[in-house]
Design an enzyme around this catalytic site. Structure first.
Site, PDB file in Angstrom:
ATOM      1  CE1 TYR A 131      -4.214  -1.715   0.301  1.00  0.00           C
ATOM      2  CE2 TYR A 131      -2.790  -3.356   1.329  1.00  0.00           C
ATOM      3  CZ  TYR A 131      -3.990  -3.010   0.730  1.00  0.00           C
ATOM      4  OH  TYR A 131      -4.968  -3.944   0.549  1.00  0.00           O
ATOM      5  CD  GLU A 143      -4.789  -7.444   0.450  1.00  0.00           C
ATOM      6  OE1 GLU A 143      -4.554  -6.401   1.098  1.00  0.00           O
ATOM      7  OE2 GLU A 143      -5.095  -8.520   0.971  1.00  0.00           O
TER       8      GLU A 143
HETATM    9  C1  GCB Z   1      -4.157  -5.762   3.885  1.00  0.00           C
HETATM   10  C2  GCB Z   1      -5.006  -6.903   4.269  1.00  0.00           C
HETATM   11  C3  GCB Z   1      -6.488  -6.602   4.147  1.00  0.00           C
HETATM   12  C4  GCB Z   1      -6.769  -5.205   4.668  1.00  0.00           C
HETATM   13  C5  GCB Z   1      -6.009  -4.208   3.813  1.00  0.00           C
HETATM   14  C6  GCB Z   1      -6.190  -2.779   4.318  1.00  0.00           C
HETATM   15  O1  GCB Z   1      -3.002  -5.892   3.627  1.00  0.00           O
HETATM   16  O2  GCB Z   1      -4.691  -8.092   3.594  1.00  0.00           O
HETATM   17  O3  GCB Z   1      -7.196  -7.567   4.867  1.00  0.00           O
HETATM   18  O4  GCB Z   1      -8.118  -4.897   4.701  1.00  0.00           O
HETATM   19  O5  GCB Z   1      -4.645  -4.507   3.878  1.00  0.00           O
HETATM   20  O6  GCB Z   1      -7.019  -2.053   3.795  1.00  0.00           O
HETATM   21  O7  GCB Z   1      -5.522  -2.422   5.273  1.00  0.00           O
END
Ligand code: GCB
Length: 648
Positions: A510, A546
């Site tokens: 992220y 993700e």
């Molecule tokens: C992640 C997780 C997920 C969370 C997401 C977040 O890495 O795998 O379950 O919801 O980040 O939005 O923090």
């Protein structure tokens, strides 16, 4: 002062220990199949959905129900009950804050009249099947204990023939006690924290802590069924497929129970109702010349072609001939990871899809056809060809629709939030292996399932992770040698102890959200570096499993600021630039986090849940949904194997 919480734990452990004792010494695979209940000429089904009597055990030690044996008489005689819809989570249905966040035992009860034809015929086997009870369940019928099950997302069942045949024509009482407590050895793990400082907390105060980012909804989340089979019955069907120069090969293995003198006949029907292959016996191969293959959505002009396998069992008994019939949709397709590619039917497949949750207003994680269909319609509108069942197995009906629509699935077990070293101990490992057995047993025949994921973001850099993941992945491959296996990592390549064992590297990150927040300019560089570092070390294909950013619907800010629609779009675009550089090479997929906004525990980081959805929790599109739609249809047009023009 730890009585209440300790008892919650203790009660759970009592059940788990009993289960564990029963499981010890058992061979690799689970005993018995778990075929989806269906109506056939030899089988009937009755669903027990609707309103059940419900009572949460609010006693301090959560043990009143067991002390007073609430299962021995109608629940409403034990005290006040609520009407509780099934399927549904119990948390959001009422106005009671205590029930919303309740931890401990809740009790469900339903009285049911079993059809006379089921109880009068000793040749009929009556099964009670619970598709999902989160997390630990104990079941009684007419006050008699019939089964227990650990794990909130996979089905379990009990043969209740004797019990219902004992009292034909009378109402039968089904009682299910469910405990949502999560411990370091459950999957997902959690911990009960006892707050003993009496200047800050009331007596017996405890809270459930978890390390995952979704609300721990609980209750009977999916259908409860009664169904019948003859006493000699088809217990399991396993199908694997292959293709040899245009001829589809369907390998089958059938398990029959309760009789050794039987005959099995198999017919494979095409969509036009023609028999295209025939077989006999419990194991064999059907050959389908010029087979229509099962292709993913947007990869072929006729995706998701399904044949129907009809299995007929004929048994000669003292009372005459008995037959049992079961039918299974079969998609003929191959899956392979070769060098940098993920091949479906020998062609490179690029995952352009989403991560989902089973989550919606009011129902929580409760199954709902309208919601499921809305989601599938949105997926197809979006041009998504795949999703990951983050972070637990989804309803069987969802998997069936994936087969039907050609939506490719990375099927994930509930191995999420494995962050305590304790959760790598043998007791957890054994349970993880069991869960993989239950998952493979349930989902092995779905052509849409192309890969198993054994975990999400575990602390895979800790030393015990190496043995742990080697064992879980090895076990999964032994159970199903036909599909690749992965787990989803958020660690660094050089320290990850599980990555050596996976077939595909799945990475979550992220950038400019949890790290360097606000600094959109660093995303491309960081995404690229991550890809290159992972690839350099492992030389395996990579999925960006993700990425995303929160957007509170209606928030706008330009230049973009965090939580605005513009920021979410900008983050996605930066990732897309980086993905486009690598996707012709070794990056084989991108799955946005998340399909829709979803509920989480309360925290200063969450504004009534996680808002990284490209759709709101009510399934309305945010700006990012349109951005992604354009991208997915464009990629589909580039990667299509057949010469058709797709229109989004
Ligand atoms: C992640 C997780 C997920 C969370 C997401 C977040 O890495 O795998 O379950 O919801 O980040 O939005 O923090």
């Amino acid at each position: 002062m730890q009585v209440a919480g300790a008892m919650v734990g203790a009660l759970w452990v009592t059940g788990a220990a009993a289960l564990w004792a029963a499981l010890c010494g058992r061979a690799l695979a689970l005993e018995g199949g778990m075929l989806y209940p269906q109506e056939t000429p030899s089988r009937e089904r009755k669903d027990l959905n609707g309103l059940w009597d419900f009572r949460a055990d609010f006693s301090e030690d959560r043990n009143q129900g067991f002390r007073e044996r609430w299962y021995q008489r109608p629940l409403r005689e034990s005290g006040p009950v609520l009407d509780m819809p099934v399927p549904s989570s119990f948390n959001d249905v009422g106005q009671d804050r205590k029930l919303y966040s309740f931890i401990g035992w809740v009790w469900y009860e339903r009285q049911v009249l079993v059809p006379r034809s089921w109880t009068q015929d000793p040749g009929t086997r009556v099964m009670l099947r619970i598709s999902s009870a989160h997390y630990y369940a104990i079941v009684w019928v007419n006050g008699v204990h019939v089964t227990e099950h650990e794990g909130g997302h996979l089905p379990f069942e009990a043969d209740i023939s004797k019990l219902v045949q004992f009292s034909p024509g009378e109402l039968n009482r089904i009682t299910i006690a469910i405990n949502n407590t999560l411990t370091p050895h459950t999957l997902p793990p959690g911990i009960i924290e006892h707050m003993t400082d009496s200047s800050r907390y009331p007596k017996y105060y405890f809270v459930q802590k978890t390390n995952f980012d979704f609300f721990n909804y609980a209750g009977l989340h999916r259908s409860v069924f009664l169904y019948t089979t003859p006493v000699s019955y088809i217990d399991d069907v396993t199908v694997t497929t292959d293709v040899d120069q245009g001829t589809g090969l369907v390998n089958y293995e059938i398990v029959v129970k309760s009789n050794e003198n039987f005959e099995l006949e198999l017919l494979l029907w095409d969509k036009e109702g023609r028999v295209v292959a025939k077989g006999m016996g419990a194991r064999g191969q059907l050959a389908v010349p010029s087979a229509q293959l099962w292709w993913p959505y947007l990869m072929h002009e006729q995706p998701a072609y399904l044949y129907t396998l009809e299995v007929t069992l004929v048994v000669q008994t003292g009372a005459g001939i008995v037959s049992d019939v079961y039918t299974l949709p079969v998609g003929i397709r191959t899956v392979e990871v070769v060098h940098n590619q993920f091949l479906i039917n020998g062609k490179p497949f690029y995952f352009h899809g989403v991560n989902k949750h089973e989550d919606a207003d009011i129902r929580g994680k409760g199954f709902d056809w309208a919601l499921v269909m809305k989601d599938f319609n949105l997926l197809r509108w979006l041009g998504a060809n795949s999703f990951r069942t983050s972070h637990y197995p989804y309803a069987e009906e969802v998997m069936q629709l994936c087969d039907r629509y050609g939506i490719v699935v990375i099927d994930e077990c509930p191995g999420v939030g494995i962050v305590l070293p304790e959760s790598f101990k043998n007791i957890s490992l054994q349970h993880h292996l069991e869960v993989m057995e239950e998952l493979v047993r349930r989902d092995k025949n779905h052509p849409s399932v192309v890969m198993w994921s054994v975990a999400n973001e575990p602390v895979s850099w800790l030393a015990p992770a190496a043995y742990y993941f080697k064992t879980v992945i090895g076990h999964t491959k032994a159970l199903d040698p036909t599909r690749p296996v992965t787990f989803v990592s958020n660690s660094r390549p050089e320290v990850d102890r599980g990555a050596p064992y996976v077939d595909v590297i799945c990475i979550n990150n992220y950038y400019s959200w949890y790290h360097d927040y606000g600094h959109l300019e660093v995303i491309q560089l960081q995404v690229n570096a991550a890809f290159e570092n992972w690839y350099k070390l492992y030389q395996k294909p990579i999925i960006q499993s993700e990425y995303g950013a929160d957007n509170i619907p209606g928030f706008h800010q330009d230049p973009p600021l965090m939580f605005s629609e513009e920021y979410q779009k900008f983050v996605l675009q930066q990732y897309h630039f980086a993905l486009d550089q690598k996707r012709k090479d070794y990056v084989i997929g991108e799955l946005i986090w998340n399909f829709a906004d979803f509920m989480t525990d309360q925290s200063p980081r969450r504004v009534i849940g996680n808002k990284k959805g490209i759709f709101t929790r009510q399934r309305q599109p945010k700006g990012s949904a349109f951005l992604l739609r354009e991208r997915y249809w464009k990629i589909a047009n580039e990667t299509i194997c057949w010469q058709i023009k797709l229109t989004g």
